[in-house]
Design a protein around this motif. Sequence first.
Motif, PDB file in Angstrom:
ATOM      1  N   LYS A  80       0.899  -1.321   0.079  1.00 38.06           N
ATOM      2  CA  LYS A  80      -0.019   0.022   0.142  1.00 38.06           C
ATOM      3  C   LYS A  80       1.100   1.414  -0.082  1.00 38.06           C
ATOM      4  CE  LYS A  80      -3.213  -0.617   2.775  1.00 38.06           C
ATOM      5  NZ  LYS A  80      -4.432  -0.384   3.495  1.00 38.06           N
ATOM      6  N   ASP A 127      -7.116   0.929  13.577  1.00 34.71           N
ATOM      7  CA  ASP A 127      -7.872  -0.285  12.710  1.00 34.71           C
ATOM      8  C   ASP A 127      -9.119  -0.434  13.161  1.00 34.71           C
ATOM      9  OD1 ASP A 127      -7.229  -1.564  10.188  1.00 34.71           O
ATOM     10  OD2 ASP A 127      -7.455  -3.067  11.432  1.00 34.71           O
ATOM     11  N   GLY A 159     -11.311   7.038   8.598  1.00 32.76           N
ATOM     12  CA  GLY A 159     -12.348   6.764   7.719  1.00 32.76           C
ATOM     13  C   GLY A 159     -12.847   7.522   6.430  1.00 32.76           C
ATOM     14  N   SER A 162     -10.372   7.327   3.782  1.00 34.01           N
ATOM     15  CA  SER A 162     -10.166   6.004   3.040  1.00 34.01           C
ATOM     16  C   SER A 162     -11.345   5.853   2.207  1.00 34.01           C
ATOM     17  CB  SER A 162     -10.387   4.854   4.240  1.00 34.01           C
ATOM     18  OG  SER A 162      -9.091   5.054   4.944  1.00 34.01           O
ATOM     19  N   GLY A 192     -20.686  -3.955   5.401  1.00 34.65           N
ATOM     20  CA  GLY A 192     -19.753  -3.314   6.549  1.00 34.65           C
ATOM     21  C   GLY A 192     -20.189  -1.837   6.464  1.00 34.65           C
ATOM     22  N   ILE A 193     -20.980  -1.009   7.349  1.00 32.02           N
ATOM     23  CA  ILE A 193     -21.162   0.217   7.187  1.00 32.02           C
ATOM     24  C   ILE A 193     -20.450   1.059   8.375  1.00 32.02           C
ATOM     25  CG2 ILE A 193     -22.681   0.683   5.301  1.00 32.02           C
ATOM     26  CD1 ILE A 193     -24.272   0.229   8.892  1.00 32.02           C
ATOM     27  N   GLY A 194     -19.202   0.618   8.581  1.00 24.90           N
ATOM     28  CA  GLY A 194     -18.257   1.204   9.676  1.00 24.90           C
ATOM     29  C   GLY A 194     -17.766   2.612   9.462  1.00 24.90           C
ATOM     30  N   ASN A 195     -16.752   2.891   9.791  1.00 27.56           N
ATOM     31  CA  ASN A 195     -15.914   4.241   9.559  1.00 27.56           C
ATOM     32  C   ASN A 195     -15.967   4.474   8.278  1.00 27.56           C
ATOM     33  OD1 ASN A 195     -15.440   4.977  12.281  1.00 27.56           O
ATOM     34  ND2 ASN A 195     -13.777   3.468  12.426  1.00 27.56           N
ATOM     35  N   SER A 214     -25.325  -3.952   4.316  1.00 27.68           N
ATOM     36  CA  SER A 214     -25.346  -5.227   5.280  1.00 27.68           C
ATOM     37  C   SER A 214     -24.372  -4.787   6.471  1.00 27.68           C
ATOM     38  CB  SER A 214     -25.280  -6.261   4.661  1.00 27.68           C
ATOM     39  OG  SER A 214     -23.810  -6.526   4.390  1.00 27.68           O
ATOM     40  N   ASP A 215     -24.819  -5.173   7.604  1.00 27.39           N
ATOM     41  CA  ASP A 215     -23.846  -5.009   8.760  1.00 27.39           C
ATOM     42  C   ASP A 215     -24.148  -5.922   9.714  1.00 27.39           C
ATOM     43  OD1 ASP A 215     -21.335  -2.594   9.387  1.00 27.39           O
ATOM     44  OD2 ASP A 215     -22.318  -3.963  11.347  1.00 27.39           O
ATOM     45  N   LEU A 216     -23.400  -6.269  10.796  1.00 31.92           N
ATOM     46  CA  LEU A 216     -23.753  -7.107  11.767  1.00 31.92           C
ATOM     47  C   LEU A 216     -24.421  -6.320  12.827  1.00 31.92           C
ATOM     48  CD1 LEU A 216     -20.440  -9.230  12.552  1.00 31.92           C
ATOM     49  CD2 LEU A 216     -22.882  -9.844  11.030  1.00 31.92           C
ATOM     50  N   ARG A 220     -26.631   0.352  13.942  1.00 33.60           N
ATOM     51  CA  ARG A 220     -25.877   1.039  13.106  1.00 33.60           C
ATOM     52  C   ARG A 220     -26.788   1.072  11.630  1.00 33.60           C
ATOM     53  NH1 ARG A 220     -21.559   4.049  13.087  1.00 33.60           N
ATOM     54  NH2 ARG A 220     -20.950   4.276  11.000  1.00 33.60           N
ATOM     55  N   CYS A 249     -16.589  -3.598   2.633  1.00 39.95           N
ATOM     56  CA  CYS A 249     -16.023  -2.903   3.422  1.00 39.95           C
ATOM     57  C   CYS A 249     -16.216  -3.328   4.973  1.00 39.95           C
ATOM     58  CB  CYS A 249     -16.899  -1.336   3.356  1.00 39.95           C
ATOM     59  SG  CYS A 249     -16.408  -0.726   1.910  1.00 39.95           S
ATOM     60  N   ALA A 272     -12.071  -3.221   2.527  1.00 42.54           N
ATOM     61  CA  ALA A 272     -11.540  -4.220   3.125  1.00 42.54           C
ATOM     62  C   ALA A 272     -10.337  -4.554   2.718  1.00 42.54           C
ATOM     63  CB  ALA A 272     -12.546  -5.548   3.236  1.00 42.54           C
ATOM     64  N   ASN A 300      -7.865   1.512  -0.717  1.00 41.94           N
ATOM     65  CA  ASN A 300      -7.870   1.650   0.442  1.00 41.94           C
ATOM     66  C   ASN A 300      -6.891   2.506   1.213  1.00 41.94           C
ATOM     67  OD1 ASN A 300      -6.192  -0.171   1.382  1.00 41.94           O
ATOM     68  ND2 ASN A 300      -7.784  -1.530   1.974  1.00 41.94           N
ATOM     69  N   GLY A 303      -6.467   6.217   3.924  1.00 42.69           N
ATOM     70  CA  GLY A 303      -6.036   6.131   5.528  1.00 42.69           C
ATOM     71  C   GLY A 303      -4.573   6.211   5.801  1.00 42.69           C
TER      72      GLY A 303
HETATM   73  P1  NAD Z   1     -15.194  -0.546  11.325  1.00 47.67           P
HETATM   74  O1  NAD Z   1     -15.024  -1.380  12.446  1.00 47.67           O
HETATM   75  O2  NAD Z   1     -15.497   0.790  11.608  1.00 47.67           O
HETATM   76  O3  NAD Z   1     -16.411  -1.077  10.503  1.00 47.67           O
HETATM   77  C1  NAD Z   1     -16.528  -2.495  10.095  1.00 47.67           C
HETATM   78  C2  NAD Z   1     -18.062  -2.744  10.056  1.00 47.67           C
HETATM   79  O4  NAD Z   1     -18.120  -4.061   9.408  1.00 47.67           O
HETATM   80  C3  NAD Z   1     -18.651  -2.824  11.420  1.00 47.67           C
HETATM   81  O5  NAD Z   1     -19.914  -2.031  11.330  1.00 47.67           O
HETATM   82  C4  NAD Z   1     -19.110  -4.277  11.696  1.00 47.67           C
HETATM   83  O6  NAD Z   1     -20.318  -4.561  12.321  1.00 47.67           O
HETATM   84  C5  NAD Z   1     -19.037  -4.815  10.129  1.00 47.67           C
HETATM   85  N1  NAD Z   1     -18.952  -6.161   9.846  1.00 47.67           N
HETATM   86  C6  NAD Z   1     -18.136  -6.858  10.577  1.00 47.67           C
HETATM   87  N2  NAD Z   1     -18.193  -8.250  10.078  1.00 47.67           N
HETATM   88  C7  NAD Z   1     -19.178  -8.171   9.029  1.00 47.67           C
HETATM   89  C8  NAD Z   1     -19.953  -8.974   8.031  1.00 47.67           C
HETATM   90  N3  NAD Z   1     -19.623 -10.346   8.320  1.00 47.67           N
HETATM   91  N4  NAD Z   1     -20.844  -8.509   7.377  1.00 47.67           N
HETATM   92  C9  NAD Z   1     -21.347  -7.193   7.431  1.00 47.67           C
HETATM   93  N5  NAD Z   1     -20.773  -6.560   8.315  1.00 47.67           N
HETATM   94  C10 NAD Z   1     -19.658  -6.737   9.012  1.00 47.67           C
HETATM   95  O7  NAD Z   1     -13.722  -0.615  10.194  1.00 47.67           O
HETATM   96  P2  NAD Z   1     -13.392   0.332   9.229  1.00 47.67           P
HETATM   97  O8  NAD Z   1     -12.550   1.357   9.762  1.00 47.67           O
HETATM   98  O9  NAD Z   1     -14.843   1.062   8.455  1.00 47.67           O
HETATM   99  O10 NAD Z   1     -12.933  -0.496   8.207  1.00 47.67           O
HETATM  100  C11 NAD Z   1     -13.438  -1.190   7.270  1.00 47.67           C
HETATM  101  C12 NAD Z   1     -12.485  -2.303   6.544  1.00 47.67           C
HETATM  102  O11 NAD Z   1     -11.654  -1.311   5.648  1.00 47.67           O
HETATM  103  C13 NAD Z   1     -11.600  -3.113   7.282  1.00 47.67           C
HETATM  104  O12 NAD Z   1     -11.069  -4.178   6.730  1.00 47.67           O
HETATM  105  C14 NAD Z   1     -10.426  -2.176   7.514  1.00 47.67           C
HETATM  106  O13 NAD Z   1      -9.248  -2.945   7.540  1.00 47.67           O
HETATM  107  C15 NAD Z   1     -10.352  -1.538   6.135  1.00 47.67           C
HETATM  108  N6  NAD Z   1      -9.660  -0.444   6.102  1.00 47.67           N
HETATM  109  C16 NAD Z   1      -9.961   0.428   6.729  1.00 47.67           C
HETATM  110  C17 NAD Z   1      -9.133   1.959   6.739  1.00 47.67           C
HETATM  111  C18 NAD Z   1      -9.583   3.056   7.676  1.00 47.67           C
HETATM  112  O14 NAD Z   1      -8.958   4.132   7.310  1.00 47.67           O
HETATM  113  N7  NAD Z   1     -10.613   2.896   8.616  1.00 47.67           N
HETATM  114  C19 NAD Z   1      -8.381   1.870   5.721  1.00 47.67           C
HETATM  115  C20 NAD Z   1      -7.893   1.005   5.167  1.00 47.67           C
HETATM  116  C21 NAD Z   1      -8.726  -0.363   5.122  1.00 47.67           C
END
Ligand code: NAD
Length: 366
Positions: A80, A127, A159, A162, A192-195, A214-216, A220, A249, A272, A300, A303
């Motif tokens: 990266k 992370d 986030g 990224s 995955g709708i996290g950060n 979709s998300d667990l 959220r 994601c 991801a 990605n 970040g």
């Molecule tokens: P985060 O923890 O904020 O969000 C991840 C989300 O995915 C969570 O809401 C979690 O509930 C959900 N999740 C986990 N397993 C799941 C599944 N099986 N099905 C659906 N949802 C699921 O993480 P983030 O910072 O948003 O990062 C997301 C991905 O991107 C990670 O793989 C991370 O390594 C990668 N990434 C993040 C950054 C960054 O700047 N944050 C940079 C590069 C890569």
Amino acid sequence: MFETKEINSLELNPVFGKMFENSHKNIVYCFDKSTGLKAIIAIHDTTLGPAIGGVRMWNYRSEADALDDVLRLSRGMTYKAAITGLNFGGGKAVIIGDSNKGKSEALMRRFGKFVNNMSGEFIAAQDVGTNLRDMEYIRMETNHVAGISEAVGGTGHTGPVSAYGVYMGMKASAKEQWGNDSLSNKSVAVQGIGNVGEHLVKYLREEGARVYISDLDEDRLTHVARKHDAIIVPNNQIYDLDVDIYAPCALGATVNSDTLKRLKCSIVAGSANNQLEDEELHGQMLMDMGILYAPDFLINAGGLISVYAELSGAGKKRAMQLTEDIYKVTQDIFRMSKKEQITPHKAALKIAEKRIEDIRQLKANS
Ligand code: NAD
């Protein structure tokens, strides 16, 4: 002097054997009984500079899973940094435990002490499972930490940056696949709708894409669906949707022999890390199926760029400019992939490896 070529990986124990496989430089196991800290820091390569990488806190099923994850993720960081032209090496840390229950100030600060003992060979960042507050705790014990909050002079959450890089990579993919980079009226499944995921949803909705999420985390999901007018789908149905783009994601390895039988999209582009369960096999399968894959470690990288901007003092605006360049680099990768008849993932690795080798030679000769 030992010659590396004389080392036979089969003679090595499982950890050394795994280090040998992808030429990892260093692995540090961190244990502290009183705080319950169990962590592994992996350094893959430091040719370009100090190894930088996120600290992931995850409830791994076993130590072996944690080791595999940290080794794969640290290698990804090397590439990266290399492909985005940054002078960082690749590293990563994993803390074994549930980030919702097992975190404490003491645990994070103890981890910070381990980072400090590495004298700058590893720079810790956020992370999955860690946040700005955790970085502040780590910073109480070491200066070798980045991605801290704006209030204490950092660039804050990575986030959004990224997500912008992923969005740029997605648009470059659309241009390649459909001759036009507009995502309006395209359908995108964001897993995955996290950060990162949430900000990606925002960019996509602003451009008029139809977005499925979709998300667990049910709360959220409801929150993001309402805020951005996105459509919730059950976790187990995300791979079956008839959409234009699949954006992983959440976690890695979601592009595998099972999901490839179900995916109907034309593009895979998400945040991801390590999306391809098997880089060679699944990269090739995607190509054979006519699905365009935007290499994860490239798109990605926002970040990492944000963290670079913090450490160098370049600032947020510069981070966004550099992240925008991901569009052009993604196009370069697709061009090379077509010309050399190799997968986009391989093309991206080739460019990254060449840069590392060139700098290795440069350093050796100066
Ligand atoms: P985060 O923890 O904020 O969000 C991840 C989300 O995915 C969570 O809401 C979690 O509930 C959900 N999740 C986990 N397993 C799941 C599944 N099986 N099905 C659906 N949802 C699921 O993480 P983030 O910072 O948003 O990062 C997301 C991905 O991107 C990670 O793989 C991370 O390594 C990668 N990434 C993040 C950054 C960054 O700047 N944050 C940079 C590069 C890569």
